[in-house]
Design an enzyme around this catalytic site. Sequence first.
Site, short mmCIF file in Angstrom:
data_model
loop_
_atom_site.label_atom_id
_atom_site.label_comp_id
_atom_site.label_asym_id
_atom_site.label_seq_id
_atom_site.Cartn_x
_atom_site.Cartn_y
_atom_site.Cartn_z
N GLY A 15 0.85 -1.38 -0.15
CA GLY A 15 0.01 -0.03 -0.08
C GLY A 15 0.96 1.22 -0.09
CG LEU A 17 -0.87 1.80 -4.02
CD1 LEU A 17 -1.79 1.42 -4.87
CD2 LEU A 17 0.22 0.44 -4.00
CG HIS A 21 3.50 0.75 -5.81
ND1 HIS A 21 3.65 1.81 -4.54
CD2 HIS A 21 4.13 -0.30 -5.08
CE1 HIS A 21 4.40 1.45 -3.55
NE2 HIS A 21 4.54 0.22 -3.74
CB VAL A 160 9.64 4.89 -10.57
CG1 VAL A 160 9.50 6.16 -10.84
CG2 VAL A 160 9.24 3.94 -11.75
CB SER A 169 10.96 4.41 -0.87
OG SER A 169 10.64 3.83 0.34
NE ARG A 171 10.97 1.02 4.90
CZ ARG A 171 10.53 0.35 5.69
NH1 ARG A 171 10.26 1.16 6.83
NH2 ARG A 171 10.31 -0.90 5.86
#
Length: 269
Positions: A15, A17, A21, A160, A169, A171
């Site tokens: 998740g 995203l 993604h 990407v 990311s 994070r």
Amino acid sequence: MAGAARPVGVVPTMGWLHEGHRALMRQARAVDATTVVTIFVNPRQFTVADDYMQYPRNEARDLAITEAEGVDIVFAPDASEVYPPGFDTIVSVGAVARPLEGAARPGHFDGVATVVAILFDLVGADHAYFGQKDAQQVMVIRQMARDLAIATRVIACPTVREPDGLALSSRNVHLTAEQRAAAPVLRRSLLAARSHWEAGERSADVLLDAMWETLTAEPLADVDYVSVADGTTLAELDRLDGPALLSLAVRFGTTRLIDNEPLEPEPAA
């Protein structure tokens, strides 16, 4: 997914995203008749409970993104669906899972391999798409699929990046403005080592020194590890005579980021 048009492509995610993604979803849609996105924050791959609790979540936002990308099926199970009462099996991949992230986060890849094996079976996908940013994870999952005779083909897609080179990311959302400004040092350090390699340097120590020199010039960067490893086994190298992987892990405050750069020699004429 019973009844789904074949081939089926799956994009496993936790998740939150982002454009990385989205790129995986687009690749799946270009190849497969049915695209499935799984959204599951897997508790078994977090080595620190606080990291699991703090992992960003927003299912409504994620569903809007999957809809915009034309995804056919979103599978967002509860933990009890993936790990029902009495669950007592671990998938543990061998040598390729031990160094780097495996050493820094003991048990992490057991959690990854276990949940991915389950998701591959539940979805019944022909293809699975992962980002090259998690290069070791891709290698672990490929090994797992080969060894367990899982038919799903594991496909790595290019990392990407933001315009300044920072790998996307989930994070990144935890970085302060100052940390975010410092974070592209990961990419700069990898490119510094790559430039030596492109100039003909084959000593791993020289490439490691180039990464360290770049990283230590950034005061906010707390280096976890830097690595020059064999591109197939992830064994640390003294000399680069074939495919290799530059990789690193760096903390900015409490946020830990990873990145890598594959080095693939030109094939002999």
